[in-house]
Write a protein that holds these residues in place. Structure first.
Motif, PDB file in Angstrom:
ATOM      1  N   LYS A 179       0.982  -1.216   0.085  1.00 51.70           N
ATOM      2  CA  LYS A 179       0.002  -0.014   0.092  1.00 51.70           C
ATOM      3  C   LYS A 179       1.005   1.143  -0.146  1.00 51.70           C
ATOM      4  O   LYS A 179       2.099   1.116   0.350  1.00 51.70           O
ATOM      5  CB  LYS A 179      -1.058  -0.084   1.121  1.00 51.70           C
ATOM      6  CG  LYS A 179      -1.914  -1.134   1.325  1.00 51.70           C
ATOM      7  CD  LYS A 179      -2.745  -1.089   2.590  1.00 51.70           C
ATOM      8  CE  LYS A 179      -3.577  -2.261   2.701  1.00 51.70           C
ATOM      9  NZ  LYS A 179      -4.649  -2.165   4.065  1.00 51.70           N
ATOM     10  N   TYR A 181       0.902   5.021   1.526  1.00 56.28           N
ATOM     11  CA  TYR A 181      -0.001   5.861   2.724  1.00 56.28           C
ATOM     12  C   TYR A 181       0.724   7.294   2.381  1.00 56.28           C
ATOM     13  O   TYR A 181       1.586   7.601   2.280  1.00 56.28           O
ATOM     14  CB  TYR A 181       0.686   5.355   4.055  1.00 56.28           C
ATOM     15  CG  TYR A 181       0.469   3.913   4.276  1.00 56.28           C
ATOM     16  CD1 TYR A 181      -0.946   3.568   5.001  1.00 56.28           C
ATOM     17  CD2 TYR A 181       1.025   3.067   3.752  1.00 56.28           C
ATOM     18  CE1 TYR A 181      -1.280   2.220   5.222  1.00 56.28           C
ATOM     19  CE2 TYR A 181       0.729   1.557   3.957  1.00 56.28           C
ATOM     20  CZ  TYR A 181      -0.214   1.294   4.738  1.00 56.28           C
ATOM     21  OH  TYR A 181      -0.690  -0.095   5.257  1.00 56.28           O
ATOM     22  N   PHE A 188      -5.506   8.930   8.328  1.00 56.90           N
ATOM     23  CA  PHE A 188      -4.049   8.095   8.343  1.00 56.90           C
ATOM     24  C   PHE A 188      -3.920   8.104   9.973  1.00 56.90           C
ATOM     25  O   PHE A 188      -4.126   8.867  10.680  1.00 56.90           O
ATOM     26  CB  PHE A 188      -2.954   9.110   7.793  1.00 56.90           C
ATOM     27  CG  PHE A 188      -1.581   8.516   7.935  1.00 56.90           C
ATOM     28  CD1 PHE A 188      -1.201   7.378   7.263  1.00 56.90           C
ATOM     29  CD2 PHE A 188      -0.788   8.947   8.848  1.00 56.90           C
ATOM     30  CE1 PHE A 188      -0.041   6.967   7.429  1.00 56.90           C
ATOM     31  CE2 PHE A 188       0.538   8.801   9.193  1.00 56.90           C
ATOM     32  CZ  PHE A 188       0.748   7.518   8.481  1.00 56.90           C
ATOM     33  N   MET A 193      -0.583   1.795  10.289  1.00 54.22           N
ATOM     34  CA  MET A 193      -0.024   1.694   9.091  1.00 54.22           C
ATOM     35  C   MET A 193       0.940   0.364   9.380  1.00 54.22           C
ATOM     36  O   MET A 193       1.447  -0.650   8.826  1.00 54.22           O
ATOM     37  CB  MET A 193       0.849   2.803   8.477  1.00 54.22           C
ATOM     38  CG  MET A 193       1.857   2.397   7.527  1.00 54.22           C
ATOM     39  SD  MET A 193       2.691   3.881   7.090  1.00 54.22           S
ATOM     40  CE  MET A 193       3.606   4.518   8.291  1.00 54.22           C
TER      41      MET A 193
END
Length: 214
Positions: A179, A181, A188, A193
Motif C-alpha cells: 500500500k 500511505y 491516516f 500502518m
C-alpha cells in the motif's frame, strides 16, 4: 503525486503465519528482541541512497471489436524494489538474504535465493513540496536477492560500494503487494500502518533509532 528524497526504511522477517518474527530468528537475531523490526537510517546504516520500485502495474493489451479499440486488458505487474543502502550491518544483510550461517563467521553462497525467507518493507519519503508531510510505500512480503557484488582497488579515489538488494514482492491474500500511505489524509494512523505492514509488531520502531546497530 511527486516525492522528495528518501528518509528511512523498516524491514522485518515474516513467518508462515504472516506475522513478524521476533527473538533469535527475527531480523535482529536477538533473543531479547520483542519488536522484530530493523530501522534503516543514517544511524544504523549510514542512510539510504534510493528505493527504486518497478512493475507496480502490468502492461496493457489492446482488445479490438467491431473494427475499434474497445478495451484495454490489464496484466498484473511483478512488483519489485531495489533498495540501495550505504552500509547495512553485515548480519542484518545476510538475514535479509536468508543466508545460512556456519557458526564460524561465514554465510553460505549457494547460488540460489531463499524463497522461504520472507521480508516486509516500509519506505518513507515526503511530499515533493512539503518535506514535513511523509509519504510511505509498504510491501507485505517478498524475497530478497543480491545477484552480484563487485569490489575494486582504491587508487586516487576510494572505491566504496553500496548494498543494493532486490525485493521481489509477493501478494498477501487479496490485498495485493502492499500500500501507499499519505500522512495528511484525514484518517491516516501511523500505528495502524505499522500494524498492517508488520502484523503483530509492537510499533516501537515507529520513531527513529538513536543508537547505531553494529
Amino acid at each position: 503525486m511527486a516525492t522528495l528524497g528518501i528518509k528511512r526504511a523498516w524491514v522485518a522477517r515474516i513467518g508462515d503465519d504472516g506475522k513478524v518474527i521476533t527473538g533469535i530468528n527475527g531480523i535482529n537475531g536477538d533473543a531479547s528482541d520483542k519488536d522484530g523490526l530493523f530501522l534503516i537510517d543514517e544511524s544504523s546504516s549510514y542512510g539510504i541512497a534510493s528505493a527504486n520500485m518497478t512493475n507496480l502495474q502490468g502492461a496493457l493489451s489492446d482488445i479490438y471489436g467491431s473494427n475499434k479499440l474497445v478495451y484495454k486488458a490489464a496484466a498484473k505487474g511483478n512488483a519489485q524494489t531495489v533498495l540501495t543502502v550505504n552500509h547495512l550491518p553485515a548480519e542484518i544483510k545476510q538475514r535479509l538474504l536468508g543466508a545460512v550461517a556456519d557458526s564460524r563467521g561465514g554465510f553460505t553462497i549457494n547460488g540460489k535465493a531463499n524463497s522461504n525467507n520472507r521480508i516486509a518493507l516500509l519506505v518513507e519519503s515526503a511530499d515533493a513540496f512539503d518535506e514535513q508531510k511523509p509519504v510511505y510505500f509498504g510491501f507485505f512480503q517478498g524475497i530478497v536477492t543480491e545477484a552480484t557484488e563487485n569490489v575494486a582497488t582504491n587508487d586516487a579515489s576510494e572505491k566504496r560500494t553500496t548494498d543494493a538488494l532486490t525485493f521481489g514482492h509477493l501478494e498477501r491474500g487479496e490485498e495485493g503487494f502492499g500500500k501507499r500511505y499519505f500522512s495528511w489524509v484525514s484518517n491516516f494512523d501511523k500505528q495502524k500502518m505499522f500494524d498492517d505492514i508488520f502484523p503483530s509488531a509492537t510499533g516501537s520502531s515507529v520513531t527513529p533509532s538513536t543508537t547505531p546497530t553494529k
